[in-house]
Every structure is written in C-alpha cells, then in structure tokens.
Design a protein around this motif. Structure first.
Motif, PDB file in Angstrom:
ATOM      1  N   LYS A 118       1.787   6.763  -6.647  1.00 16.99           N
ATOM      2  CA  LYS A 118       0.649   7.634  -6.980  1.00 16.99           C
ATOM      3  C   LYS A 118       1.040   9.110  -6.816  1.00 16.99           C
ATOM      4  CE  LYS A 118      -4.128   8.373  -5.460  1.00 16.99           C
ATOM      5  NZ  LYS A 118      -4.674   8.735  -6.770  1.00 16.99           N
ATOM      6  N   LYS A 119       1.793   9.386  -5.749  1.00 22.44           N
ATOM      7  CA  LYS A 119       2.218  10.772  -5.530  1.00 22.44           C
ATOM      8  C   LYS A 119       3.067  11.267  -6.697  1.00 22.44           C
ATOM      9  CE  LYS A 119       2.807  10.464  -0.586  1.00 22.44           C
ATOM     10  NZ  LYS A 119       3.821  10.548   0.468  1.00 22.44           N
ATOM     11  N   LYS A 148     -11.080  15.246  -5.015  1.00 24.61           N
ATOM     12  CA  LYS A 148      -9.703  15.634  -4.698  1.00 24.61           C
ATOM     13  C   LYS A 148      -9.677  16.680  -3.578  1.00 24.61           C
ATOM     14  CE  LYS A 148      -7.341  14.263  -8.807  1.00 24.61           C
ATOM     15  NZ  LYS A 148      -6.345  14.518  -9.803  1.00 24.61           N
ATOM     16  N   GLN A 178       0.832  -1.203   0.000  1.00 28.09           N
ATOM     17  CA  GLN A 178       0.000   0.000   0.000  1.00 28.09           C
ATOM     18  C   GLN A 178       0.870   1.258   0.000  1.00 28.09           C
ATOM     19  OE1 GLN A 178      -3.213  -0.532  -0.944  1.00 28.09           O
ATOM     20  NE2 GLN A 178      -4.004   0.610   0.792  1.00 28.09           N
ATOM     21  N   LEU A 179       1.920   1.222   0.817  1.00 24.83           N
ATOM     22  CA  LEU A 179       2.813   2.389   0.891  1.00 24.83           C
ATOM     23  C   LEU A 179       3.484   2.624  -0.460  1.00 24.83           C
ATOM     24  CD1 LEU A 179       4.533   2.014   4.383  1.00 24.83           C
ATOM     25  CD2 LEU A 179       2.747   3.597   3.720  1.00 24.83           C
ATOM     26  N   ASP A 238      -3.631  16.231  -4.808  1.00 26.41           N
ATOM     27  CA  ASP A 238      -4.174  15.375  -5.868  1.00 26.41           C
ATOM     28  C   ASP A 238      -4.784  14.073  -5.351  1.00 26.41           C
ATOM     29  OD1 ASP A 238      -3.550  17.049  -8.112  1.00 26.41           O
ATOM     30  OD2 ASP A 238      -1.451  16.593  -7.719  1.00 26.41           O
ATOM     31  N   PHE A 239      -4.714  13.860  -4.040  1.00 22.75           N
ATOM     32  CA  PHE A 239      -5.366  12.683  -3.448  1.00 22.75           C
ATOM     33  C   PHE A 239      -6.837  13.005  -3.193  1.00 22.75           C
ATOM     34  CE2 PHE A 239      -1.977   9.845  -1.241  1.00 22.75           C
ATOM     35  CZ  PHE A 239      -1.186   9.896  -2.365  1.00 22.75           C
ATOM     36  N   PHE A 297       0.982   4.150  -2.897  1.00 21.87           N
ATOM     37  CA  PHE A 297       0.692   5.570  -2.689  1.00 21.87           C
ATOM     38  C   PHE A 297       1.896   6.453  -3.025  1.00 21.87           C
ATOM     39  CE2 PHE A 297      -2.929   4.006  -0.101  1.00 21.87           C
ATOM     40  CZ  PHE A 297      -3.925   4.714  -0.750  1.00 21.87           C
ATOM     41  N   GLU A 298       3.102   5.935  -2.795  1.00 16.18           N
ATOM     42  CA  GLU A 298       4.289   6.728  -3.170  1.00 16.18           C
ATOM     43  C   GLU A 298       4.348   6.892  -4.690  1.00 16.18           C
ATOM     44  OE1 GLU A 298       6.003   8.520  -1.279  1.00 16.18           O
ATOM     45  OE2 GLU A 298       5.256   7.692   0.599  1.00 16.18           O
ATOM     46  N   ASP A 324       0.735  11.449  -9.921  1.00 12.42           N
ATOM     47  CA  ASP A 324      -0.401  12.380  -9.839  1.00 12.42           C
ATOM     48  C   ASP A 324      -0.026  13.823 -10.120  1.00 12.42           C
ATOM     49  OD1 ASP A 324      -2.410  10.641  -9.436  1.00 12.42           O
ATOM     50  OD2 ASP A 324      -2.697  11.018  -7.298  1.00 12.42           O
ATOM     51  N   TYR A 328      -2.172  16.061   0.515  1.00  7.38           N
ATOM     52  CA  TYR A 328      -1.733  15.876  -0.867  1.00  7.38           C
ATOM     53  C   TYR A 328      -2.870  16.336  -1.782  1.00  7.38           C
ATOM     54  CZ  TYR A 328       1.539  13.041   1.692  1.00  7.38           C
ATOM     55  OH  TYR A 328       2.473  12.637   2.600  1.00  7.38           O
ATOM     56  N   ARG A 363      -5.322  -3.621   5.348  1.00  6.08           N
ATOM     57  CA  ARG A 363      -6.037  -2.962   4.266  1.00  6.08           C
ATOM     58  C   ARG A 363      -7.567  -3.012   4.430  1.00  6.08           C
ATOM     59  NH1 ARG A 363      -5.323  -4.186  -2.129  1.00  6.08           N
ATOM     60  NH2 ARG A 363      -6.384  -2.334  -2.849  1.00  6.08           N
ATOM     61  N   ALA A 373      -2.236   3.160   6.040  1.00  4.58           N
ATOM     62  CA  ALA A 373      -1.084   2.303   5.719  1.00  4.58           C
ATOM     63  C   ALA A 373       0.127   2.730   6.540  1.00  4.58           C
ATOM     64  CB  ALA A 373      -0.777   2.378   4.226  1.00  4.58           C
ATOM     65  N   TYR A 424      -3.973   6.095   2.773  1.00  2.00           N
ATOM     66  CA  TYR A 424      -2.512   6.257   2.861  1.00  2.00           C
ATOM     67  C   TYR A 424      -2.082   6.414   4.322  1.00  2.00           C
ATOM     68  CZ  TYR A 424       2.131   8.333   2.288  1.00  2.00           C
ATOM     69  OH  TYR A 424       3.478   8.612   2.372  1.00  2.00           O
ATOM     70  N   LYS A 448       9.575   5.217  -0.121  1.00  2.00           N
ATOM     71  CA  LYS A 448       9.920   6.352  -0.989  1.00  2.00           C
ATOM     72  C   LYS A 448      11.191   6.053  -1.787  1.00  2.00           C
ATOM     73  CE  LYS A 448       8.002  10.156   1.720  1.00  2.00           C
ATOM     74  NZ  LYS A 448       7.159  10.750   0.676  1.00  2.00           N
TER      75      LYS A 448
END
Lengths: 401, 232
Positions: A10-11, B127, A3-4, B86-87, A7-8, A14, B84, B104, B98, B95, A233
């Motif tokens: 995704k950052k 967003k 998951q981490l 864009d989240f 999302f990293e 995005d 964030y 999950r 996590a 996030y 990261k």
C-alpha cells in the motif's frame, strides 16, 4: 505477516509519484510495441504497405520461399539474385531484397567478416559456383573470430573448444519461416531496460521514505519493527519489481501475439544471426531475454533497497541507481585489459542486450573451466543481489544507532 | 514491574550525550525535565531500543532493551511524530497494530476504541495528510497505546494539543500510570505538576535530580529554575 505485506504494498502504490511512474511505464510498454508494428513498411508491386499489413504480407512472401535452408536452396536462391542484379543495368536494387530482407540479411551477415558490419553488396561477392557452403562458412567465421589476435588477450584453447563445441552442436540445416513477429517481441523485451527507472523510483523510498516521513523511530520500537517489518519490505519490493517488469514484458508479448499471431516461435535463433552458438528457438530466446531482465531487476531492487536503507533521501538513491544502471553503459572498453573488458560486459545495460551477448563470445575462463557470459551474469547478479539484500536488512537498523 | 537503567551512556565521537545514568523505575508516571540538549531524547531513544547505548544496560523485568519481547511491552510517542500521509487514521493504527503483533480482529477493535478515545472516530477514514497538528498528535498517542504497553515512553506528548485535549490526556496518562510505567518528557511544567509522581531532571547528559514531586517541591517551576540557575 500478511497484514505487514499488505501495508508495505500500500505504501508503494499510494505514492502519487509511483502511481504516475507506473502508469507512464505501462503506457510506454504499450506504445513501444505498437510503434514497432506501425513502423514496419513494405513495398510490393509498387504498392506501399504499412504496419500489420506489411508484416503479414512479408510473412506470406517469406514463408512461400522454402521450409528449410539446405545448401541447394541457399545456392540457387542467391544465384538467382545475382543473375537479376547482373541483368539490371543500374546494379543494386533494394526492391529485389526488401520483401525477403530477413533471408538476404542472413546471407550478408554470414559472409561478412566477424569484425565488420554487414553490407548488402556482400551478396554480389559470394561465389556460387559449386555451392556456397553456407554452414561451413558459419563455422569458419566462428573459428576466425576465436583465432583472431586481440590486443587485450586471445582466446585460450579451452575457450575455443568450449565455443566451437557449442556452435557445432546447433542443428543444420536451419528450418526457415518468417521471424518478423518474434523480432518485434525480442526487440520489445530489450526496451524493458527503460522500465528500470520506474522500479528504481518506486523502490527508492521503501526504507529512505521512513526517514523522510520520520516514521523510522516508531517502526524500530515495535515488536516486529526490526525483523518481520524489514523482511516484509524486502519481500514486497522484490515481488513488486519482478511482477512489474514481467507484466511489462508480457504486455508487449501479448500485444504482438494478439495482432500478429505466434508464427515463427519455433524458428532457430540462427535466423537472426548465424554466429549465435546456442540452439534456442525464438520463443526460448525471448523468454531467456525476459529472464535476464528479471535478473537485472533483482539486482536493481536489492541495490536500491541497500542504498534506501542507509540513506535518508530517496532522490539520492534514485540518482545512484541511474548512475549504476545507465551510467555504467558508457564505460569505455580497454585495448589492453581483458579483465576490465570482461567486467564491463557485466554491467546491466550490456547484459540486457541479449542479441549482443549471444554473438560476442564473451566468457570467463578459470583454467580449463569456461563460464559463459550468461552463466557468469547469473552467478554475479545472484551473488550481488544476496549481498545487497543482507546489507539492506542490516543497514536500516545499524544506521539508526 | 521494573525498568532498570544501569550506568547508561551514549557518546557521539567527542560528545557525551548521556553520561552514566542509573535509574530504577517502577509503576507510576515519571516526568523527565531538562533544557534543550540535556540528553532527554537520547535517553528515551535508548530506553526504546532505537539507539544502542555505548555503555551500560537497560532492562525491563530482566528483558534486555534489544530483544523482541521488550519491544512488545513498549509504547512510544516520538518528539517528532512521523506518519504516512496517504494512510487514513484507521490504516495507520492497523499497520502499527500489525507491527506490534496484534491479531487482526483484535487490532480492528482496539484501533476503533482508541480512535474514539482520542476523539478521531469521525476522521478514521480520512487521510492523515489532512489532519491538523493536534489531530496528528492524538493519533500518535493512540498508536502508542495500541498494545496496552507496560512501559510507555512519551517525548513531548502534549505539544500541539489544545487545553481541553491536554486535560483529557493528563487524565488518561494518570490512569495508565496506575498499573504501568510511564516516562514522559516535556517543556510544559504544568504537565509534570499535574501528572508526574516522580520528577527526573537531566543536565549535560547527567541525571541531576530524582525525587517524588511531593517531597518539598510544591512550586515546580521555582525548583526547576533553581536547578538550572547557572544556565539561565
């Protein structure tokens, strides 16, 4: 952890700026390769051919010459050229050379002094009586290069022996065929250095972006904020950078192979320049050059992450990246310091030009131990990558204290 | 359940931001008051393990503030809540879940519950960049509660909330404070009056007052003014 990592990634993906940079970068990779092909021209029997047609026609002509560059063929071919030139009242005529330029440039490079640029006129000056001793001349040129006097220090006996053994181990006579496709692929890989900007832009906000978004405090108070999150990261940044550069390289290779085929993949790199002391095929050299690009990418990523971890502004990180990865290419070489020259040989843009690396006989002697430019590049880049990654790991937490 | 601060200090070169603060906090809601620059945020950031004290120790039931287990029982809403852009709201909570080590399946359920609680369910897939200030603050509160923290630290939590949301928030905090330690700093005295069981006051990095609200300070504003008379 998955998951981490998700999302990293995704950052990174995005961010609008990253999306634009990635799109332009990939587009540039395609354009560079297509333009190289489109830029090829050939005039045969008064007819001008362009692009794929020109390349394929030249392949056809060059393949028909011979399968192997033995002394007999090399001598008779050059003798015939010199006869044609002598019978031509206007002297030098490029149309005689153009369709077989790869072979003629091989002669010209082999018989030009090591410290001079090759000239087509050289072709007329090579004595052909009793054979041209093409391969002896190759070794002679390498020996001259190794025995020359350099103001910043000469080669030691150990270095000379190291390079002569390597160069002599290359199999002769060289097989012959058209190298056009792989020349374009190799040049295309060299152009990947512009993609470092895209990597820098995408990776710069990995840590610095947390400060910019003011999420750093939040991150550091979570259970995994000081360990797994940082690891995620780092891991995703390295994976992203390496995959992106590899993708750009493979896109370029793919375009060329799809349009021109794979012919010439097994030709020796000495068909590009007889000075090369490594026994590699064209495909191996291209893969090696891509490997060098990925090595530079690793260091670029680690360096960017380190700066990102201690900085609050991704723009400053990107500026430092540009300075280190592009600015250092302008550092002047020294007339007196061999050490300085050896250091600047390791700057990223110099290393990315593998054709130059292979023919400059740069090395790093430690007593009787000689490490080649490629070997030292690998050691230094890996070492710096590890150090910068460790600094990035610690930097993000320590600078917030 | 006990949070112990033992002579905690933070010094930046020549400036002492927090000066030998000792505290013992048990279940309940603690309101931290002080003028700007009194050291409230620095103290809270040290309690959350973001800043390293230059002196003293902070421990929750024997767990040092620098260890992972300590952070796993912690919920934090910073004064300047970052996000964030864009989240989506749901992405952000997943996030954070996590990062807080929630499995999950549990994270999805918990995130949905909290979005409902802070009245953001309809905006879960929107967003965050499009959220209003109050919505962002509510999202911040939701993330702080994701791991059902035993120690909840809230720096200016009601900033940006409208009166209705503020009342809902006070009730929520009062409920959490029944079984956990809640430490909140605010400039809004009515928040403290309504929620806090204990009032803490800081001035120039030092803890100048610690006491139950019912111990004679019915009019908190008057009491506060009295404590800071010299400055005002």
């Amino acid at each position: 952890m998955r998951q981490l990592l998700y999302f990293e990634l995704k950052k990174i993906l995005d961010r609008k700026a990253n999306q634009i940079a990635l799109l332009l970068g990939l587009l540039l990779a395609v354009i560079c390769n297509v333009m190289q092909i489109q830029g090829e021209t050939l005039t045969v029997d008064g007819q001008e051919l362009k692009g794929i047609e020109a390349i394929l026609r030249q392949q056809e002509i060059e393949n028909a010459l011979t399968d192997e560059l033995d002394e007999e063929f090399l001598t008779s071919f050059l003798r015939e050229y010199q006869r044609q030139i002598a019978s031509n009242p206007s002297g030098y005529n490029y149309s005689l050379i153009e369709s077989k330029s790869n072979l003629f440039s091989l002669y010209a490079k082999n018989y030009t002094e090591w410290n001079e640029h090759f000239d087509w006129e050289t072709l007329n000056k090579i004595p052909t009586e009793g054979g041209i001793a093409f391969y002896d001349r190759r070794m002679e040129k390498i020996e001259t290069l190794l025995n020359a006097d350099y103001s910043y220090g000469n080669y030691t006996e150990a270095e000379k022996q190291y390079w002569l053994e390597k160069a002599a181990a290359v199999s002769t006579p060289f097989p012959w065929g058209s190298r056009n496709t792989w020349s374009i692929i190799w040049n295309g890989i060299g152009m990947l250095c512009y993609q470092f900007l895209v990597v820098g832009l995408c990776i710069a906000p990995v840590f610095a972006g947390e400060c910019q978004n003011r999420t750093d405090a939040l991150l550091l108070t979570t259970k995994y904020g000081k360990n797994r999150a940082i690891f995620a990261k780092l891991l995703i940044s390295f994976t992203f950078s390496v995959l992106y550069i590899a993708l750009c390289g493979l896109v370029g290779m793919g375009i060329n192979v799809a349009l021109l085929g794979t012919e010439g993949w097994n030709l020796p790199i000495q068909l590009w320049d007889t000075l090369f002391p490594y026994e590699w095929t064209a495909a191996q050299a291209c893969i090696m050059n891509l490997g060098v690009m990925l090595l530079i990418t690793l260091l670029l990523t680690a360096f960017t992450l380190m700066l990102s971890a201690v900085s609050k502004n991704p723009v400053i990180v990107l500026a430092a990246d540009i300075l280190l990865f592009f600015g250092t290419a302008f550092l002047p070489s020294s007339k007196s310091s061999g050490l300085w020259n050896r250091i600047i040989c390791l700057v990223p843009l110099h290393c990315s030009d593998l054709q130059n690396v292979l023919k400059t006989y740069n090395d790093y002697p430690f007593g009787n131990l000689v490490i080649s430019h490629l070997g030292m590049m690998f050691l230094v880049y890996m070492f710096l990558t590890v150090i910068c990654t460790l600094c990035a790991d610690l930097g993000f937490i320590l600078t917030k204290r | 359940m006990e949070l112990i601060l033992d002579r905690v200090s933070k010094q930046y070169q020549s400036k002492i931001a927090v000066d030998r603060v000792s505290l013992k906090l048990q279940k309940g809601v603690y309101g931290l008051l002080g003028a700007n620059g009194a050291g409230k945020t620095t103290l809270m950031r040290m309690i959350c393990g973001i800043l390293q004290p230059t002196g003293g120790t902070i421990a929750f039931d024997g767990l040092d503030s620098s260890c992972e287990d300590y952070r796993s029982i912690l919920g934090y809403l910073p004064q300047d809540f970052g996000y964030y852009p864009d989240f989506t709201g749901m992405d952000f909570l997943l996030y954070m879940a996590a990062l807080k080590g929630l499995p999950r399946s549990c994270a999805k359920r918990k995130a949905a519950q909290l979005l409902e609680l802070v009245d953001l369910r309809d905006k879960a897939r929107t967003k965050i960049r499009t959220y209003s200030g109050g919505m962002k603050q509510r999202l911040g509160i939701a993330q702080a509660l994701l791991n059902e923290p035993k120690l909840l630290v809230l720096d200016e939590p009601t900033a940006g909330l409208d009166p209705k949301e503020r009342v809902r928030f006070r009730n929520l905090i009062a409920e959490i404070g029944r079984d956990n330690i809640v430490l909140l700093s605010t400039h809004i005295l009515s928040d403290i009056e309504h929620i806090a069981d204990t009032v803490l006051m800081m001035k120039s990095g030092q803890l100048i007052y610690q006491g139950k609200r019912e111990n004679g300070q019915e009019d908190l504003e008057a009491f506060y003014m009295e404590q800071f008379e010299e400055e005002i």
